[in-house]
Write a protein that holds these residues in place. Structure first.
Motif, PDB file in Angstrom:
ATOM      1  N   MET A   1       0.845  -1.172   0.000  1.00 35.23           N
ATOM      2  CA  MET A   1       0.000   0.000   0.000  1.00 35.23           C
ATOM      3  C   MET A   1       0.893   1.238   0.000  1.00 35.23           C
ATOM      4  O   MET A   1       1.844   1.337   0.737  1.00 35.23           O
ATOM      5  N   ASN A   2       0.545   2.161  -0.844  1.00 31.85           N
ATOM      6  CA  ASN A   2       1.289   3.408  -0.946  1.00 31.85           C
ATOM      7  C   ASN A   2       0.824   4.352   0.170  1.00 31.85           C
ATOM      8  O   ASN A   2      -0.297   4.828   0.183  1.00 31.85           O
ATOM      9  N   HIS A   3       1.740   4.628   1.137  1.00 34.62           N
ATOM     10  CA  HIS A   3       1.361   5.483   2.262  1.00 34.62           C
ATOM     11  C   HIS A   3       1.286   6.951   1.876  1.00 34.62           C
ATOM     12  O   HIS A   3       0.873   7.776   2.670  1.00 34.62           O
ATOM     13  N   ALA A   4       1.685   7.278   0.663  1.00 36.45           N
ATOM     14  CA  ALA A   4       1.532   8.651   0.180  1.00 36.45           C
ATOM     15  C   ALA A   4       0.088   8.923  -0.211  1.00 36.45           C
ATOM     16  O   ALA A   4      -0.305  10.058  -0.385  1.00 36.45           O
ATOM     17  N   GLU A   5      -0.710   7.841  -0.358  1.00 39.12           N
ATOM     18  CA  GLU A   5      -2.131   8.026  -0.682  1.00 39.12           C
ATOM     19  C   GLU A   5      -2.838   8.697   0.493  1.00 39.12           C
ATOM     20  O   GLU A   5      -2.563   8.380   1.646  1.00 39.12           O
ATOM     21  N   PRO A   6      -3.748   9.579   0.215  1.00 41.57           N
ATOM     22  CA  PRO A   6      -4.515  10.191   1.301  1.00 41.57           C
ATOM     23  C   PRO A   6      -5.328   9.136   2.057  1.00 41.57           C
ATOM     24  O   PRO A   6      -5.722   8.117   1.499  1.00 41.57           O
ATOM     25  N   LEU A   7      -5.558   9.390   3.362  1.00 45.45           N
ATOM     26  CA  LEU A   7      -6.279   8.463   4.218  1.00 45.45           C
ATOM     27  C   LEU A   7      -7.636   8.088   3.629  1.00 45.45           C
ATOM     28  O   LEU A   7      -8.049   6.937   3.703  1.00 45.45           O
ATOM     29  N   TYR A   8      -8.340   9.051   3.028  1.00 45.21           N
ATOM     30  CA  TYR A   8      -9.670   8.751   2.500  1.00 45.21           C
ATOM     31  C   TYR A   8      -9.621   7.750   1.352  1.00 45.21           C
ATOM     32  O   TYR A   8     -10.600   7.073   1.078  1.00 45.21           O
ATOM     33  N   GLN A   9      -8.455   7.614   0.681  1.00 45.07           N
ATOM     34  CA  GLN A   9      -8.346   6.636  -0.407  1.00 45.07           C
ATOM     35  C   GLN A   9      -7.876   5.279   0.105  1.00 45.07           C
ATOM     36  O   GLN A   9      -8.356   4.249  -0.344  1.00 45.07           O
ATOM     37  N   ARG A  10      -6.945   5.247   1.072  1.00 49.05           N
ATOM     38  CA  ARG A  10      -6.387   3.965   1.482  1.00 49.05           C
ATOM     39  C   ARG A  10      -7.215   3.289   2.574  1.00 49.05           C
ATOM     40  O   ARG A  10      -7.146   2.079   2.729  1.00 49.05           O
ATOM     41  N   ASP A  11      -7.984   4.053   3.353  1.00 55.10           N
ATOM     42  CA  ASP A  11      -8.801   3.449   4.407  1.00 55.10           C
ATOM     43  C   ASP A  11     -10.075   4.281   4.590  1.00 55.10           C
ATOM     44  O   ASP A  11     -10.163   5.117   5.487  1.00 55.10           O
ATOM     45  N   PRO A  12     -11.072   4.053   3.723  1.00 53.01           N
ATOM     46  CA  PRO A  12     -12.305   4.846   3.792  1.00 53.01           C
ATOM     47  C   PRO A  12     -13.005   4.795   5.150  1.00 53.01           C
ATOM     48  O   PRO A  12     -13.561   5.787   5.602  1.00 53.01           O
TER      49      PRO A  12
END
Length: 176
Positions: free
Chosen positions: A1-12
């Protein structure tokens, strides 16, 4: 998982919990919604609440999750059996009221309820026991019946109705 992704995209789900926590901590404001309503003689509809010392504009407090224009329509039905047309009610005035007495700050809104026909006026009646009386008054008569800050707010609404520009006030006065 790319941790640069915003929280709303990686863990809704985590994002929704984050929003709920923020919502629970943010301050709430009381909101009141009144209507400026005229009769055919261009007199202003005022009400005499049983629980206040002075007269007021018809309307009341907005309930949780209720749109302010819906609240003013609800209050008019509950208090006076008045059903306004379902067309949008123009917003005339927004008045930020600072903390006073036991109250936190609030936003008080005045919507344009238009002009009632003689038939509509004749059908008005006290409905829920919150009001002792109601009547139509000239601006000068209204000024004498209203608390000074309500009169200032009403003046802002009258000016807004005449100019087509919504009034934004702080405790009944222009913030500038």
């Amino acid at each position: 998982m790319n941790h640069a992704e915003p929280l709303y995209q990686r863990d809704p789900d985590a994002w929704q919990r984050h929003l709920a926590e923020g919502n629970a901590r943010q301050p709430r404001k009381r909101v009141g919604a009144d209507a400026l309503i005229f009769d055919r003689e261009h007199r202003i509809l005022l009400v005499d609440p049983a629980y206040k010392p002075d007269w007021d504009l018809p309307g009341g407090m907005v309930e949780a999750n209720e749109p302010p224009d819906t609240a003013v329509r609800r209050e008019l039905i509950e208090e006076l059996h008045l059903h306004l047309p379902t067309t949008p009610l123009p917003l005339l005035c927004i008045d930020w009221v600072p903390p006073h007495g036991p109250w936190d700050d609030s936003l008080m809104l005045i919507f344009d309820g238009g002009t009632l026909t003689a038939t509509e006026v004749s059908m008005l009646s006290l409905a829920d026991g919150e009001l002792d009386d109601f009547g139509f008054y000239t601006a000068d008569e209204a000024r004498k019946r209203l608390r000074p800050y309500v009169w200032q707010r009403l003046q802002g609404a009258l000016t807004a109705r005449a100019t087509g520009h919504t009034a934004y006030l702080h405790d009944g006065n222009s913030p500038t």
